[in-house]
Write a protein that holds these residues in place. Structure first.
Motif, mmCIF file in Angstrom:
data_model
loop_
_atom_site.group_PDB
_atom_site.id
_atom_site.type_symbol
_atom_site.label_atom_id
_atom_site.label_comp_id
_atom_site.label_asym_id
_atom_site.label_seq_id
_atom_site.Cartn_x
_atom_site.Cartn_y
_atom_site.Cartn_z
ATOM 1 N N GLN A 108 0.836 -1.203 0.000
ATOM 2 C CA GLN A 108 0.000 0.000 0.000
ATOM 3 C C GLN A 108 0.874 1.257 0.000
ATOM 4 N N PRO A 109 1.664 1.431 -1.048
ATOM 5 C CA PRO A 109 2.685 2.475 -1.040
ATOM 6 C C PRO A 109 2.122 3.883 -1.117
ATOM 7 N N SER A 110 2.824 4.808 -0.501
ATOM 8 C CA SER A 110 2.500 6.218 -0.712
ATOM 9 C C SER A 110 2.889 6.608 -2.130
ATOM 10 N N TYR A 111 3.936 5.953 -2.647
ATOM 11 C CA TYR A 111 4.347 6.148 -4.037
ATOM 12 C C TYR A 111 5.097 4.905 -4.477
ATOM 13 N N GLY A 112 4.869 4.479 -5.701
ATOM 14 C CA GLY A 112 5.539 3.297 -6.208
ATOM 15 C C GLY A 112 5.597 3.298 -7.719
ATOM 16 N N LEU A 113 6.537 2.533 -8.264
ATOM 17 C CA LEU A 113 6.761 2.497 -9.714
ATOM 18 C C LEU A 113 7.148 1.089 -10.148
ATOM 19 N N ALA A 114 6.729 0.735 -11.357
ATOM 20 C CA ALA A 114 7.238 -0.451 -12.040
ATOM 21 C C ALA A 114 7.670 0.017 -13.420
ATOM 22 N N ARG A 134 14.461 10.956 -22.839
ATOM 23 C CA ARG A 134 14.485 9.566 -22.365
ATOM 24 C C ARG A 134 15.243 9.449 -21.052
ATOM 25 N N SER A 135 16.366 10.172 -20.948
ATOM 26 C CA SER A 135 17.135 10.152 -19.704
ATOM 27 C C SER A 135 16.299 10.698 -18.558
ATOM 28 N N TRP A 136 15.568 11.751 -18.820
ATOM 29 C CA TRP A 136 14.692 12.348 -17.805
ATOM 30 C C TRP A 136 13.640 11.337 -17.365
ATOM 31 N N MET A 137 12.995 10.677 -18.329
ATOM 32 C CA MET A 137 11.967 9.694 -18.003
ATOM 33 C C MET A 137 12.555 8.568 -17.144
ATOM 34 N N ASP A 138 13.720 8.062 -17.516
ATOM 35 C CA ASP A 138 14.303 6.942 -16.782
ATOM 36 C C ASP A 138 14.735 7.347 -15.374
ATOM 37 N N ILE A 139 15.259 8.552 -15.214
ATOM 38 C CA ILE A 139 15.622 9.028 -13.882
ATOM 39 C C ILE A 139 14.373 9.158 -13.007
ATOM 40 N N CYS A 140 13.287 9.646 -13.605
ATOM 41 C CA CYS A 140 12.030 9.789 -12.852
ATOM 42 C C CYS A 140 11.521 8.446 -12.341
ATOM 43 N N ALA A 141 11.845 7.377 -13.059
ATOM 44 C CA ALA A 141 11.387 6.046 -12.675
ATOM 45 C C ALA A 141 12.322 5.374 -11.685
ATOM 46 N N GLN A 142 13.327 6.095 -11.199
ATOM 47 C CA GLN A 142 14.242 5.583 -10.176
ATOM 48 C C GLN A 142 14.053 6.423 -8.917
ATOM 49 N N ALA A 143 12.992 6.105 -8.183
ATOM 50 C CA ALA A 143 12.594 6.923 -7.023
ATOM 51 C C ALA A 143 13.353 6.517 -5.770
ATOM 52 N N VAL A 144 14.682 6.469 -5.868
ATOM 53 C CA VAL A 144 15.490 6.058 -4.722
ATOM 54 C C VAL A 144 15.401 7.114 -3.627
ATOM 55 N N PRO A 145 15.565 6.714 -2.359
ATOM 56 C CA PRO A 145 15.376 7.654 -1.242
ATOM 57 C C PRO A 145 16.198 8.930 -1.337
ATOM 58 N N VAL A 146 17.442 8.829 -1.840
ATOM 59 C CA VAL A 146 18.290 10.018 -1.884
ATOM 60 C C VAL A 146 17.700 11.093 -2.798
ATOM 61 N N ARG A 147 16.887 10.685 -3.769
ATOM 62 C CA ARG A 147 16.202 11.657 -4.622
ATOM 63 C C ARG A 147 14.793 11.935 -4.128
ATOM 64 N N PHE A 148 14.078 10.884 -3.766
ATOM 65 C CA PHE A 148 12.662 11.016 -3.448
ATOM 66 C C PHE A 148 12.408 11.793 -2.162
ATOM 67 N N LEU A 149 13.132 11.457 -1.106
ATOM 68 C CA LEU A 149 12.813 12.039 0.199
ATOM 69 C C LEU A 149 12.951 13.561 0.228
ATOM 70 N N PRO A 150 14.024 14.143 -0.313
ATOM 71 C CA PRO A 150 14.112 15.611 -0.279
ATOM 72 C C PRO A 150 13.318 16.311 -1.376
ATOM 73 N N ASN A 151 13.071 15.616 -2.483
ATOM 74 C CA ASN A 151 12.478 16.276 -3.651
ATOM 75 C C ASN A 151 11.050 15.851 -3.964
ATOM 76 N N GLY A 152 10.605 14.719 -3.394
ATOM 77 C CA GLY A 152 9.280 14.210 -3.710
ATOM 78 C C GLY A 152 9.291 13.391 -4.990
ATOM 79 N N PRO A 153 8.123 12.953 -5.433
ATOM 80 C CA PRO A 153 8.031 12.190 -6.678
ATOM 81 C C PRO A 153 8.659 12.958 -7.843
ATOM 82 N N LEU A 154 9.468 12.257 -8.627
ATOM 83 C CA LEU A 154 10.155 12.900 -9.748
ATOM 84 C C LEU A 154 9.303 12.877 -11.011
ATOM 85 N N GLY A 155 8.472 11.842 -11.152
ATOM 86 C CA GLY A 155 7.646 11.702 -12.343
ATOM 87 C C GLY A 155 7.084 10.302 -12.444
#
Length: 261
Positions: A120-126, A144-165
């Motif tokens: 029951q994730p607050s945010y998740g991706l496949a 394409r690089s932007w899209m792929d980075i957005c699909a890598q919601a690792v904590p170091v990016r997600f926690l300070p910045n929120g969902p990337l895409g």
């Protein structure tokens, strides 16, 4: 060209210290012949033959176990790691580091739905990742690089910045869902559906099995453009040398972080 990496990432709102929830997770993995774990550990340095009873006993009876790692070293090999206890930083990460047979793609997305129902994730991706250039020779490579980075919601990016895409498939649940404009979300030009556990699922394609770098990028751009209305996703910043993308949080995420202090 085949995808080189398959990734499922989620921010669970449940605790795997709960024996039923942990058991449900193991049940799902064991229900697929192609995804049954072969090894497990309670740290990155420990790896022993998979034993369901031993794993559950360790988590339930030993309070020091804070993380679990599950591995499969056969066809469709993967590494799954997750935090046992629930919290704002809890992370669930399953990576298939090699391409899996196309006949299993449908199972990959079915598995991600089942894992989302459990976590029951607050945010998740496949997401599926195809080989790509390390620098952007064209505008399409940059996107394409932007899209792929957005699909890598690792904590170091997600926690300070929120969902990337968005990813190929995206799950949104509370409390992140509460930050979004519901009307704008449900009007997203993609396959949007409500889930029984209270979350929302967004598929960029009606049939994810038709994914390839070209069929995925265009609907991703259309959906992301629509969702700009919410000022919700992290703001990208593209390196002048065309090799790196950084992010800063949106106003909505800044408010969310401030409210949590």
């Amino acid at each position: 060209m085949k995808p080189k990496i398959f990734l499922i990432e989620m921010y669970p709102t449940v605790s795997f210290k709960n024996e039923k929830i942990l058991g449900n997770l193991l049940d799902v993995l064991e229900s697929y012949e192609a995804f049954k774990p072969t090894h497990w550990g309670n740290s990155e340095t420990m790896k022993v033959e998979y034993n369901r009873e031993e794993l559950i006993e360790k988590v339930m009876d030993e309070g020091k176990v804070s993380e679990i790692h599950l591995y499969r070293n056969k066809s469709a090999s993967y590494h799954l790691d997750f935090d046992v206890n629930s919290g704002p930083r809890s992370f669930f990460n399953m990576i298939f580091s090699k391409s899996i047979p196309k006949k299993l793609w449908i199972d990959f997305f079915t598995l991600s739905d089942q894992l989302a129902e459990i976590t029951q994730p607050s945010y998740g991706l496949a997401h599926m990742f195809w080989p790509s250039s390390t620098s952007w020779g064209t505008e399409r490579e940059r996107l394409r690089s932007w899209m792929d980075i957005c699909a890598q919601a690792v904590p170091v990016r997600f926690l300070p910045n929120g969902p990337l895409g968005l990813g190929t498939r995206t799950y949104i649940g509370s409390p992140v869902l509460n930050l979004m404009d519901a009307q704008v979300l449900y009007e997203t030009p993609a396959q949007v559906s409500k889930l029984e556990w209270g979350g929302v699922k967004i598929d960029l394609l009606e049939n994810p099995l038709e994914s390839n770098p070209d069929t995925l990028l265009d609907p991703w751009l259309v959906a992301m453009k629509h969702l700009e209305k919410m000022d919700f996703f992290a703001i990208p910043h593209f390196d002048e040398e065309q090799t790196y993308i950084s992010f800063t949080p949106s106003k909505a995420w800044i408010r969310y972080l401030n409210e949590g202090k």
